[in-house]
Design a protein around this motif. Structure first.
Motif, PDB file in Angstrom:
ATOM      1  N   TYR A   1       0.825  -1.201   0.000  1.00  0.00           N
ATOM      2  CA  TYR A   1       0.000   0.000   0.000  1.00  0.00           C
ATOM      3  C   TYR A   1       0.862   1.254   0.000  1.00  0.00           C
ATOM      4  N   LEU A   2       0.507   2.160  -0.899  1.00  0.00           N
ATOM      5  CA  LEU A   2       1.196   3.446  -1.007  1.00  0.00           C
ATOM      6  C   LEU A   2       0.358   4.506  -0.320  1.00  0.00           C
ATOM      7  N   TYR A   3       0.983   5.224   0.628  1.00  0.00           N
ATOM      8  CA  TYR A   3       0.322   6.327   1.318  1.00  0.00           C
ATOM      9  C   TYR A   3       0.794   7.645   0.712  1.00  0.00           C
ATOM     10  N   VAL A   4      -0.153   8.519   0.395  1.00  0.00           N
ATOM     11  CA  VAL A   4       0.180   9.840  -0.149  1.00  0.00           C
ATOM     12  C   VAL A   4      -0.418  10.898   0.777  1.00  0.00           C
ATOM     13  N   LEU A   5       0.434  11.777   1.289  1.00  0.00           N
ATOM     14  CA  LEU A   5       0.042  12.794   2.259  1.00  0.00           C
ATOM     15  C   LEU A   5      -0.241  14.113   1.553  1.00  0.00           C
ATOM     16  N   THR A   6      -1.386  14.731   1.883  1.00  0.00           N
ATOM     17  CA  THR A   6      -1.731  16.042   1.329  1.00  0.00           C
ATOM     18  C   THR A   6      -1.998  17.024   2.464  1.00  0.00           C
ATOM     19  N   GLN A   7      -1.711  18.297   2.217  1.00  0.00           N
ATOM     20  CA  GLN A   7      -1.881  19.314   3.269  1.00  0.00           C
ATOM     21  C   GLN A   7      -3.341  19.568   3.603  1.00  0.00           C
ATOM     22  N   TYR A   8      -4.227  19.366   2.628  1.00  0.00           N
ATOM     23  CA  TYR A   8      -5.648  19.609   2.863  1.00  0.00           C
ATOM     24  C   TYR A   8      -6.463  18.423   2.369  1.00  0.00           C
ATOM     25  N   SER A   9      -7.491  18.062   3.133  1.00  0.00           N
ATOM     26  CA  SER A   9      -8.385  16.984   2.732  1.00  0.00           C
ATOM     27  C   SER A   9      -9.581  17.563   1.980  1.00  0.00           C
ATOM     28  N   PRO A  10     -10.228  16.739   1.150  1.00  0.00           N
ATOM     29  CA  PRO A  10     -11.451  17.210   0.491  1.00  0.00           C
ATOM     30  C   PRO A  10     -12.545  17.485   1.518  1.00  0.00           C
ATOM     31  N   GLY A  11     -13.461  18.390   1.179  1.00  0.00           N
ATOM     32  CA  GLY A  11     -14.451  18.787   2.148  1.00  0.00           C
ATOM     33  C   GLY A  11     -15.882  18.411   1.827  1.00  0.00           C
ATOM     34  N   PHE A  12     -16.200  18.118   0.564  1.00  0.00           N
ATOM     35  CA  PHE A  12     -17.591  17.821   0.243  1.00  0.00           C
ATOM     36  C   PHE A  12     -17.648  16.938  -1.004  1.00  0.00           C
ATOM     37  N   VAL A  13     -18.831  16.359  -1.232  1.00  0.00           N
ATOM     38  CA  VAL A  13     -19.052  15.491  -2.375  1.00  0.00           C
ATOM     39  C   VAL A  13     -19.871  16.247  -3.414  1.00  0.00           C
ATOM     40  N   THR A  14     -19.415  16.220  -4.669  1.00  0.00           N
ATOM     41  CA  THR A  14     -20.143  16.889  -5.744  1.00  0.00           C
ATOM     42  C   THR A  14     -21.336  16.050  -6.173  1.00  0.00           C
ATOM     43  N   ALA A  15     -22.172  16.630  -7.044  1.00  0.00           N
ATOM     44  CA  ALA A  15     -23.349  15.907  -7.531  1.00  0.00           C
ATOM     45  C   ALA A  15     -22.968  14.640  -8.281  1.00  0.00           C
ATOM     46  N   SER A  16     -21.777  14.634  -8.874  1.00  0.00           N
ATOM     47  CA  SER A  16     -21.321  13.453  -9.618  1.00  0.00           C
ATOM     48  C   SER A  16     -20.673  12.415  -8.714  1.00  0.00           C
ATOM     49  N   GLY A  17     -20.648  12.684  -7.399  1.00  0.00           N
ATOM     50  CA  GLY A  17     -20.095  11.710  -6.462  1.00  0.00           C
ATOM     51  C   GLY A  17     -18.612  11.853  -6.223  1.00  0.00           C
ATOM     52  N   LEU A  18     -17.991  12.926  -6.745  1.00  0.00           N
ATOM     53  CA  LEU A  18     -16.562  13.138  -6.568  1.00  0.00           C
ATOM     54  C   LEU A  18     -16.318  14.030  -5.350  1.00  0.00           C
ATOM     55  N   TRP A  19     -15.270  13.701  -4.611  1.00  0.00           N
ATOM     56  CA  TRP A  19     -14.885  14.549  -3.475  1.00  0.00           C
ATOM     57  C   TRP A  19     -14.164  15.776  -4.008  1.00  0.00           C
TER      58      TRP A  19
END
Length: 419
Positions: free
Chosen positions: A144-162
């Motif tokens: 498993y590869l872990y990728v760290l980001t400074q900010y996480s997504p906050g909401f889900v769009t109508a198409s189901g994407l974060w």
């Protein structure tokens, strides 16, 4: 002296063998490969490591393109067959990013297959779930590869994407499963956490994390907002929040985290300190018997990286005044310490610190445990050192210690021969 037919054939066969193994009359075979990220032109510099001398020679086709902008982190899948490059993308102002005021447009994970003599062949790119990726790390199994980001997504769009950075400022770890035969990545969903009734494809951590490390069955992130260490327990393809919660080491500015076995090492760039811990149950961090905090050497300021050698006997600290310091600054050094096996106290090694290039960033030990290499941002070089296994003393390679690499050299990674 004249050689007969069979003598000439024998010499020819020997010469072919020498060339095939990457050997020369003055060196040994290739013991491994080094790849160095270059931010100036979005490149990956590649070198072969000579077994006999530690000398670096450029890989055919190097430098390779990073297939993205602003490469910041590089990691090799155990076995050496695949290399993963984290491209941060363009970081700038964002009118729709809540209170984060930044976005990471064009962020990507570029996957490369490693061919003969360390040649990289681009495979494809993937997207982390969060914004502004800063680091990558494999789990202990290399699955498993872990990728760290400074900010996480906050909401889900109508198409189901974060989408949209989370306005609470928390970072995130995206987990991918790496195919052992192709290196391709598939996203792992967080089965424990939901937002808006949907399982999140990421694991949220503390605010604005800059780096992470696996140690003792746990994943630790360094969170820049409050200088805390955020622990996550590793359980198969899932990361689990621990009951211990955040750990506050009391650092002024935590600049790096590293580990070897059950040891975790932090550096404090502002206080010029080194902090050592052991990993206990529940991912709890306990200061070593020596008190946990050691002052770095006065000649080595602004520590940014640490490395415990493969024997577990020596600790090396990479120092520089700042990434904007002038070329040739005398403060670009490696501090060196022995680790007392009884109480883990640190004792400075005679002759340290050792000079490196300007603006050093990352440091690795080669797979044969003979050599150490440092990437230097300001002068775009790699510095090589020989490790004395009996004393931990570092000395220059026999044919010089500095190798031109790529512009604005970022982190580097080293692999043994491909399995």
């Amino acid at each position: 002296m004249k050689l007969g037919f069979f003598g000439r054939m024998g010499m020819a066969l020997f010469a072919s063998l020498v060339l095939g193994l990457g050997m020369t009359a003055c060196g040994g075979g290739t013991v491994g490969y080094i790849w160095v990220l270059g931010q100036q032109f979005n490149q990956i510099g590649g070198f072969k490591v000579d077994d006999y001398t530690g000398n670096l020679t450029q890989i055919v086709g190097s430098p390779f393109i990073s297939n993205g902008s602003n490469p910041v982190s590089i990691v090799i899948k155990p076995g050496g067959r695949y290399v993963y490059v984290i491209n941060q993308g363009t970081v700038g102002t964002c009118a729709t990013c809540g209170n984060t005021s930044q976005s990471g447009a064009g962020a990507s994970i570029a996957v490369y297959a490693v061919g003969g003599d360390g040649v990289l062949t681009f495979q494809e790119t993937y997207s982390p779930q969060g914004y502004i990726p800063t680091w990558a790390q494999f789990d202990p199994t290399g699955t498993y590869l872990y990728v760290l980001t400074q900010y996480s997504p906050g909401f889900v769009t109508a198409s189901g994407l974060w989408s949209g950075p989370n306005t609470d400022g928390n970072g995130a770890v995206t987990v991918f499963q790496a195919d052992p035969n192709t290196g391709r990545l598939s996203l792992v969903t967080n089965s424990q956490t939901q937002k808006n009734g949907v399982n999140t494809p990421f694991f949220e951590v503390g605010g604005q994390p800059l780096m992470m490390k696996v140690a003792g069955g746990c994943l630790f992130t360094v969170d820049g907002t409050d200088q805390s260490i955020f622990p996550l327990a590793i359980s198969g393809n899932q990361l689990a929040f621990t009951t211990t919660g955040k750990f506050f080491p009391g650092t002024v500015k935590t600049s790096s985290i590293n580990s070897n076995g059950s040891f975790v090492v932090l550096t404090d760039s502002t206080a010029n300190n080194i902090l050592m811990y052991t990993v206990g149950s529940g991912c709890n961090l306990t200061a070593t018997n020596g008190g946990g905090i050691t002052s770095n050497v006065a000649q080595g300021t602004n520590p940014v990286w640490s490395l415990i050698d493969s024997s577990g006997k020596y600790l090396y600290i990479l120092n520089h005044a700042s990434l904007t310091s002038t070329v040739g600054t005398p403060y670009s050094t490696i501090s060196a310490f022995t680790i007392n096996p009884t109480n883990s106290q640190l004792q400075q090694i005679s002759g340290a610190p050792y000079t490196v290039g300007s603006g050093p960033v990352c440091m690795v030990e080669d797979s044969s445990n003979q050599y150490m290499y440092v990437s230097n941002f300001n002068d775009g070089t790699v510095t090589g050192k020989v490790i004395d296994p009996a004393t931990g003393i570092l000395s220059n390679l026999s044919r010089g210690a500095t190798f031109p690499s790529v512009g604005q050299a970022e982190c580097l990674a080293l692999s043994g021969n491909v399995e």
